[in-house]
Write an enzyme that holds these catalytic residues in place. Sequence first.
Site, PDB file in Angstrom:
ATOM      1  N   HIS A 194       0.930  -1.168   0.265  1.00 21.48           N
ATOM      2  CA  HIS A 194      -0.085   0.208   0.010  1.00 21.48           C
ATOM      3  C   HIS A 194       1.199   1.655   0.543  1.00 21.48           C
ATOM      4  O   HIS A 194       1.739   0.807   0.187  1.00 21.48           O
ATOM      5  CB  HIS A 194      -0.800  -0.145   1.378  1.00 21.48           C
ATOM      6  CG  HIS A 194      -0.254   0.304   2.424  1.00 21.48           C
ATOM      7  ND1 HIS A 194       0.342   0.851   2.923  1.00 21.48           N
ATOM      8  CD2 HIS A 194       0.503  -0.782   3.488  1.00 21.48           C
ATOM      9  CE1 HIS A 194       0.242   1.524   4.237  1.00 21.48           C
ATOM     10  NE2 HIS A 194       0.729   0.119   4.829  1.00 21.48           N
ATOM     11  N   ASP A 206       6.474   1.465   6.656  1.00 18.83           N
ATOM     12  CA  ASP A 206       5.053   0.650   6.343  1.00 18.83           C
ATOM     13  C   ASP A 206       4.411   2.121   5.152  1.00 18.83           C
ATOM     14  O   ASP A 206       3.571   3.423   5.867  1.00 18.83           O
ATOM     15  CB  ASP A 206       4.470   1.008   7.718  1.00 18.83           C
ATOM     16  CG  ASP A 206       3.001   1.083   7.843  1.00 18.83           C
ATOM     17  OD1 ASP A 206       2.543  -0.056   6.516  1.00 18.83           O
ATOM     18  OD2 ASP A 206       2.167   1.383   8.643  1.00 18.83           O
ATOM     19  N   GLU A 240      -5.107   2.287   2.983  1.00 17.36           N
ATOM     20  CA  GLU A 240      -4.573   0.499   3.738  1.00 17.36           C
ATOM     21  C   GLU A 240      -4.627   0.803   5.097  1.00 17.36           C
ATOM     22  O   GLU A 240      -5.609   0.414   6.367  1.00 17.36           O
ATOM     23  CB  GLU A 240      -3.624  -0.153   3.479  1.00 17.36           C
ATOM     24  CG  GLU A 240      -3.081  -0.951   4.531  1.00 17.36           C
ATOM     25  CD  GLU A 240      -2.251  -1.701   5.978  1.00 17.36           C
ATOM     26  OE1 GLU A 240      -3.192  -2.469   6.557  1.00 17.36           O
ATOM     27  OE2 GLU A 240      -2.639  -0.004   6.383  1.00 17.36           O
ATOM     28  N   GLU A 241      -4.357   2.357   5.664  1.00 15.33           N
ATOM     29  CA  GLU A 241      -4.343   2.862   6.870  1.00 15.33           C
ATOM     30  C   GLU A 241      -5.108   2.792   8.334  1.00 15.33           C
ATOM     31  O   GLU A 241      -5.032   3.502   9.007  1.00 15.33           O
ATOM     32  CB  GLU A 241      -3.648   4.097   7.129  1.00 15.33           C
ATOM     33  CG  GLU A 241      -1.503   3.653   6.396  1.00 15.33           C
ATOM     34  CD  GLU A 241      -0.927   2.801   7.363  1.00 15.33           C
ATOM     35  OE1 GLU A 241      -1.637   2.220   8.776  1.00 15.33           O
ATOM     36  OE2 GLU A 241       0.279   2.501   7.539  1.00 15.33           O
ATOM     37  N   GLU A 266       4.347  -5.913   4.576  1.00 18.81           N
ATOM     38  CA  GLU A 266       3.743  -4.312   4.740  1.00 18.81           C
ATOM     39  C   GLU A 266       4.906  -4.830   6.288  1.00 18.81           C
ATOM     40  O   GLU A 266       6.188  -4.645   5.917  1.00 18.81           O
ATOM     41  CB  GLU A 266       2.630  -5.186   6.387  1.00 18.81           C
ATOM     42  CG  GLU A 266       1.640  -4.734   6.033  1.00 18.81           C
ATOM     43  CD  GLU A 266       0.984  -3.057   6.104  1.00 18.81           C
ATOM     44  OE1 GLU A 266       2.153  -2.647   6.553  1.00 18.81           O
ATOM     45  OE2 GLU A 266       0.014  -2.738   5.823  1.00 18.81           O
ATOM     46  N   HIS A 339       4.537   4.315  12.975  1.00 16.71           N
ATOM     47  CA  HIS A 339       3.420   5.470  12.714  1.00 16.71           C
ATOM     48  C   HIS A 339       4.025   6.716  13.172  1.00 16.71           C
ATOM     49  O   HIS A 339       3.198   6.908  13.634  1.00 16.71           O
ATOM     50  CB  HIS A 339       2.135   5.304  13.594  1.00 16.71           C
ATOM     51  CG  HIS A 339       1.127   4.067  12.692  1.00 16.71           C
ATOM     52  ND1 HIS A 339       0.232   3.475  12.723  1.00 16.71           N
ATOM     53  CD2 HIS A 339       1.644   3.438  11.309  1.00 16.71           C
ATOM     54  CE1 HIS A 339      -0.407   2.433  12.234  1.00 16.71           C
ATOM     55  NE2 HIS A 339       0.809   2.233  10.791  1.00 16.71           N
TER      56      HIS A 339
END
Length: 1029
Positions: A194, A206, A240-241, A266, A339
């Site tokens: 993604h 990510d 996706e997130e 991922e 994140h």
Amino acid sequence: MKLSNPFVFRPGPVSFWTTIVYLAIIIPLIYVQETVPPAPPEKDLPQGVNLTEAWLDLEVITRSYHPFNSHSNDIVRQYLVRRSRDILERNGIDYTTDLTGGVPWESRYLSSAEHPAQAAEASARPRGATLFDDRISNVTMTNPQPNDTMGRYFEGNNFYVYIHGSEDPEGDWWTSDNVQRVARNGAGVLVNCHFDSVSTGYGATDDGVACVSLLQLLSHFTSKGHQPKNGIVLLFNNAEEDGLLGAKAFGYSPLVQFCNTLVNLEGAGAGGRAMLFRTTDLEAAEAYSKSPHPFGSVVASNAFERGVIKSGTDYSVFVDNYGQRGLDIAFYSPRSRYHTEEDDARHTSVDSIWHMLSAALATTESLARTTSTKFNGPRSDGRKDLVQSGRPTAGVWFDWYGSSWSAFSLRGLFAWTLTLLITTPIVLFVVTYVLVRDDKWYFFATRVDSSVGDGEETVSFGGWKGFVRFPFALVVATALTIGSVFLLAKVNPLIIYSSGYSVWAMMLSLFYFVSWLLLRGAHFVRPSALQRGFTLIWLFIITWVLSVFAAVAEDRMNMGAVYSLAFLHTLVFAAVLISLLEQYALPAKQDFARQLSGENEEGEEQEQENLSGDGGNEQNHEDRGEADIAAAPTETTPLRADEEGQGSSEQTTTFANTYRRPVPETRGATHSGNNRKRSFPPYENEQAWSGRLPTWTWFIQLLLLVPLYVTVLGNLALVQTTSMGMTGTDGSSLLVPLMGVGILTILLLLPLTPFIHRVSHHVPLFLLLVFIGTLIYNLTAFPFSANNRFKFYFKQVVDLDKGSNVVTLNGLEKFVRPVIGSLPTPAGQRIHCDEDPFLSNLRNCQYDASLLPPDVANGEKLENLISFEASKSKNGKTVLVSLDALNTRVCFLDTSSPIFGFSVDGGAKRDDRFGSFPPEGLQQIQLWRRDWEKGWNVTLYLGGNVLPTNQDSVEATEVDEVDDDPSGGELKRRAVREFVVTARCAWSDVNSANTIPAFHEVKQFMPRWAIVAKKSVGLVEITKKIKVT
């Protein structure tokens, strides 16, 4: 000079070899855990792979935050599409761009061929590649999570490249009238990444590394001579997130049924090694075995299946909703950067790119070569609505030092476990029977009649000494170790966040020292040559019982995570067998007793001759002779031999603190004719017969028990700490990571316990100092640092109706309050913290941020950002909502009472694959759009507890809105009249500091040991309500 035996069972060799063996295993495990294998030189890379190019792509992708709800997201998408085209053109591949997606299947083609005639000819043969630019697909669904009444409407903009396989159907088969039948005859491989990031992170691992890996896969498989047998679909999905939305939109692609296997890439950490998170089956794990640096185990897969690990990836959509089989490969550490703004190119490396890329390349090549029915054919569950991906085999898999891979079937593990449960007790029983028959069973032997001379005499063998020492020591050491876990959890549970190795050092040193103190102390007070054998017997009993539970888990629960028990059971059995076979080196007990009595008689005669000049004190001689052949000391034997004991019991205890040695150890040793006795002296007052036991077999037992088992379990232990140690700030249990260390400490040191009583005091005393130092540090040290930062979560809400502007910082209250105390805006405010409704460990701490209003639409006033209208239909069954917002793609609708259906103009019907409609109705709808200007027209269906049909979610059955009960009817009519709809629109783009000043204030003034992440979809939400009557 005669050299001593380096393998003799004495304190020096035992201390040396046990320490060396453990260090030789643990140090390489830590090295593998903390390092990434170096990437090979460019000349040694597979054809078409260029790591320099991949690194440059990553730097471009991660220049800015690029969540779905940002303009940077569009820029990243355009870049990836352009790079895909450039690679295809560079490799001389004819390709078309298919603008389909969604339903119905209508398509147009943009050919890269220079002449229309060539393009027409290409459509009739297998093309090199097709690029699907999907700007049509949309999905309407309800959230599948329990107790979560949420509906979603999402407009996707995925793109994916289909590399045609040499054995794929010819032409543009996805446009045929019978596309499902043609697709199901294929055996395509889906590789997914993604390209969106979270709003607070740059998305390097990510999922930027995954996307640049897909570009390199595209380059490799379109290079000359590398066309795959089975087609490969490289999917770049979006959003996706925010709920795996891009993967769900892919469900409307005609290629879904074509792709039987999956490789999902991922990131749940920020660098390091890419671990095999989970796989669906043994066949997929075997495909991964071709990776040059495999890393992972079945334990993670089982943890996902049991809900121990709750992190969601696209893998779950492809496997659970579409029925594909495959793998989930992901970065998993360090979690503190996940994140956050530290998930950037600076904190990863080319080596990390290669680790993921090499695993993806090897696995994809293996899957694309599969031509049998391994991944194709009827499903084992019989479902026809899912991909017909064949019948999977449950498996077990794990790596060896990150360089080799083992994979075998779960039924094979069960057969192994069952075989151990049945055969090992039988073998040990047979060996024991033979020893008893040959009179060489010294375990549990008490007295033997020597039958020498005129009287009847018995000889004590001390066969029970040491029997209960190990269970007692194990219980005490385990209790203290687990007690230290609870102590840390009470005082400073987050120390494992930054100092995991310190926690490990404390637990290991405590268990080691306590075990040594008790077992060595017991041996010192009452020496026994059987202590090692008894400990091994206890270990065998424990592992046999655990194997019973393991067999049930393997057979009934399909759990392969208990595979380490099969290793331990096997190795302990072999060690016990050696201890039993050692006794063949001993004489028969009756023979030894007779020899002992004969030596005693000779010794008495010699003593009488030596003492004949003492005036014939025959009574004294007689008394000494009786003492020499007396029974072994009892539990009433006094501490000193010349004191009287009390009681008449003759049974001895394990920890009795005196021991009268047999005659050969005292008198026999001085007899001039006792040459045989002098050749086999016992060690440290152990039983006299023990001198004949071999002194080197312990080393074989050590090599059996420790290296293999500790390697298997030690790898899991380090992964457990790395993956779970930093989850406390996410709201997970603070006790579980510490308890994991405590339990694994006990399991790791169990193989050492048979030998630990022979370890000299130097090692345990050193470890005692280690324990004291690490205990003080772990209880007092601050758990966070600039390299291991405390993660908390930001959200700002502006309520236009109330005129409020509130910032919420979510996290562990103890550390969130200092963060708030460092900010200028909340200074002087009274901060109130409420419990998070979803994560009980976290708190929502709020402060007024009216001085920092967001500027999310280039200076537009906040009250003008949302255009919102709602009205009820004439028949009162529906509410029509028109909603738009400036410079955002995401809005929510909240209702004051449940609705029982909804539809969006231009949207598809509700998709049952992603969840059924909740019987209690919905009270929240998420609305996502792919462009920035088109508004949403939503129809909300009112009614009672009637579930809409699976085929059409927008139809709800009308029920009576007013009860005939006069006591409640008026209230219900009033509730219907006052139906309230709240619009919440979200903004997530913080690439400019002026957009959300409150967020940038937090970034600027938060302590160095803290770092901020997003709390929800939007960093800023602006709300507005309408009452519908």
